[in-house]
Design an enzyme around this catalytic site. Structure first.
Site, PDB file in Angstrom:
ATOM      1  N   ASP A  68       0.839  -1.192   0.000  1.00  0.00           N
ATOM      2  CA  ASP A  68       0.000   0.000   0.000  1.00  0.00           C
ATOM      3  C   ASP A  68       0.880   1.251   0.000  1.00  0.00           C
ATOM      4  O   ASP A  68       2.111   1.149   0.115  1.00  0.00           O
ATOM      5  CB  ASP A  68      -0.974  -0.004   1.195  1.00  0.00           C
ATOM      6  CG  ASP A  68      -0.333  -0.487   2.497  1.00  0.00           C
ATOM      7  OD1 ASP A  68       0.917  -0.511   2.578  1.00  0.00           O
ATOM      8  OD2 ASP A  68      -1.072  -0.824   3.419  1.00  0.00           O
ATOM      9  N   HIS A 139      -7.741  -4.552  10.123  1.00  0.00           N
ATOM     10  CA  HIS A 139      -7.483  -4.214   8.718  1.00  0.00           C
ATOM     11  C   HIS A 139      -6.262  -4.953   8.184  1.00  0.00           C
ATOM     12  O   HIS A 139      -5.335  -5.299   8.920  1.00  0.00           O
ATOM     13  CB  HIS A 139      -7.431  -2.697   8.474  1.00  0.00           C
ATOM     14  CG  HIS A 139      -6.205  -1.992   8.944  1.00  0.00           C
ATOM     15  ND1 HIS A 139      -6.224  -1.045   9.938  1.00  0.00           N
ATOM     16  CD2 HIS A 139      -4.918  -2.050   8.529  1.00  0.00           C
ATOM     17  CE1 HIS A 139      -5.005  -0.568  10.111  1.00  0.00           C
ATOM     18  NE2 HIS A 139      -4.189  -1.165   9.270  1.00  0.00           N
TER      19      HIS A 139
HETATM   20  C1  GLP Z   1      -0.677  -0.133   8.613  1.00  0.00           C
HETATM   21  C2  GLP Z   1      -0.310  -0.846   7.314  1.00  0.00           C
HETATM   22  C3  GLP Z   1      -0.599  -2.317   7.377  1.00  0.00           C
HETATM   23  C4  GLP Z   1      -0.077  -2.864   8.698  1.00  0.00           C
HETATM   24  C5  GLP Z   1      -0.846  -2.273   9.833  1.00  0.00           C
HETATM   25  C6  GLP Z   1      -0.336  -2.724  11.191  1.00  0.00           C
HETATM   26  O1  GLP Z   1      -1.808   0.631   8.616  1.00  0.00           O
HETATM   27  N1  GLP Z   1      -0.935  -0.301   6.161  1.00  0.00           N
HETATM   28  O2  GLP Z   1       0.013  -2.979   6.277  1.00  0.00           O
HETATM   29  O3  GLP Z   1      -0.229  -4.255   8.736  1.00  0.00           O
HETATM   30  O4  GLP Z   1      -0.812  -0.879   9.788  1.00  0.00           O
HETATM   31  O5  GLP Z   1       0.835  -2.032  11.493  1.00  0.00           O
HETATM   32  P1  GLP Z   1       1.847  -2.428  12.620  1.00  0.00           P
HETATM   33  O6  GLP Z   1       2.517  -3.651  12.139  1.00  0.00           O
HETATM   34  O7  GLP Z   1       2.760  -1.263  12.736  1.00  0.00           O
HETATM   35  O8  GLP Z   1       1.048  -2.651  13.840  1.00  0.00           O
END
Ligand code: GLP
Length: 262
Positions: A68, A139
């Site tokens: 993304d 998500h």
């Molecule tokens: C973001 C990214 C995702 C990621 C998620 C969790 O919003 N777009 O790809 O999996 O957050 O992030 P983290 O691993 O920092 O908790």
């Protein structure tokens, strides 16, 4: 889903790195899908460490697609996901920057950006291994709750919770973009193997919904229940909400030595 509850984040990082390396040994021109966020960082550091120690396969022919990208940050901004993935992984593995594709947030091209990205993934032959994390609201990539379970790459608007979660990478909430381009849930389902990594208690509830809850757009990561080859690596904190955690541990302890992940 192959759910693998491990003890620590380091165990998750080591096994995730083993899985990436074993793919690249088998398929030197593998196509990797790469998530940003903090969850995969220890695995990326482990891959970089092994590479600099000279104990890793060559990544020269590997191509990558990021999951993304934010819309509205200037090209080269350190918090763009393109820049982040260069710094956290691909530069260290010696993967040329031209071999790393990401959704293009250039304003004039936004209406076609999703279809262009899908076409680029198709013309690379599809993604062999897609690494994903999970948001605290379930998500996946930036597919927020309510996203179509068969969606493809497109523009999405972030929830306030995700923007607040991601404020830690910026000076203040107002600096976190509202809009993003993200691979869709249908795009992620097309990867040949999906590797979900989650660590820490803050992910326990999202992980439990994704793995053991109902298949629902209200928990976008639950779409992975439909994937025929999905591996879920968890530390103790992230596995804390799973009703069948003991069973997953038994299955992992009894995994035949010849059986690959994914
Ligand atoms: C973001 C990214 C995702 C990621 C998620 C969790 O919003 N777009 O790809 O999996 O957050 O992030 P983290 O691993 O920092 O908790």
């Amino acid at each position: 889903m192959e759910v693998v509850p491990l003890d620590t984040g380091e165990d998750v990082a080591r096994l995730a790195a083993d899985i990436v390396e074993s793919l690249v040994r088998r398929t030197p021109a593998a196509v990797l899908g790469l998530a940003t966020g903090s969850s995969p960082v220890p695995a990326y550091r482990e891959l970089a460490r092994r590479h600099s120690a000279g104990a890793a396969p060559s990544y020269d022919a590997v191509r990558c697609f990021t999951l993304d990208e934010y819309i509205g940050l200037p090209v080269g901004h350190p918090q763009t996901y393109r820049e982040t993935i260069f710094c956290e992984l691909t530069d260290a593995l010696g993967i040329a920057r031209e071999q790393v594709a990401s959704p293009d947030p250039e304003p004039a091209g936004l209406p076609q950006a999703g279809e262009r990205y899908e076409a680029a993934i198709r013309s690379a032959g599809g993604i062999d291994l897609q690494v994903v994390g999970i948001g605290t609201d379930g998500h996946l990539a930036f597919n927020e709750p309510g996203s179509s379970l068969s969606s493809s790459t497109r523009l999405k608007t972030l929830t306030e919770q995700t923007r607040r979660d991601n404020t830690r990478f910026f000076d203040k909430l107002d600096d976190v973009p509202r809009h993003v381009l993200t691979q869709g849930l249908g795009t992620i389902l097309q990867a040949r193997h999906v590797l979900l990594v989650a660590t820490g208690q803050t992910k326990a509830s999202a992980v439990a919904s994704a793995v053991e809850g109902a298949l629902s757009a209200s928990c976008p990561a639950s779409v992975l229940q439909l994937h025929p080859r999905c591996t879920v690596l968890l530390d103790t904190g992230a596995a804390a909400g799973l009703a069948r955690a003991d069973h997953y541990r038994e299955v992992h302890a009894a995994k035949p030595s010849w059986q690959a992940y994914g």
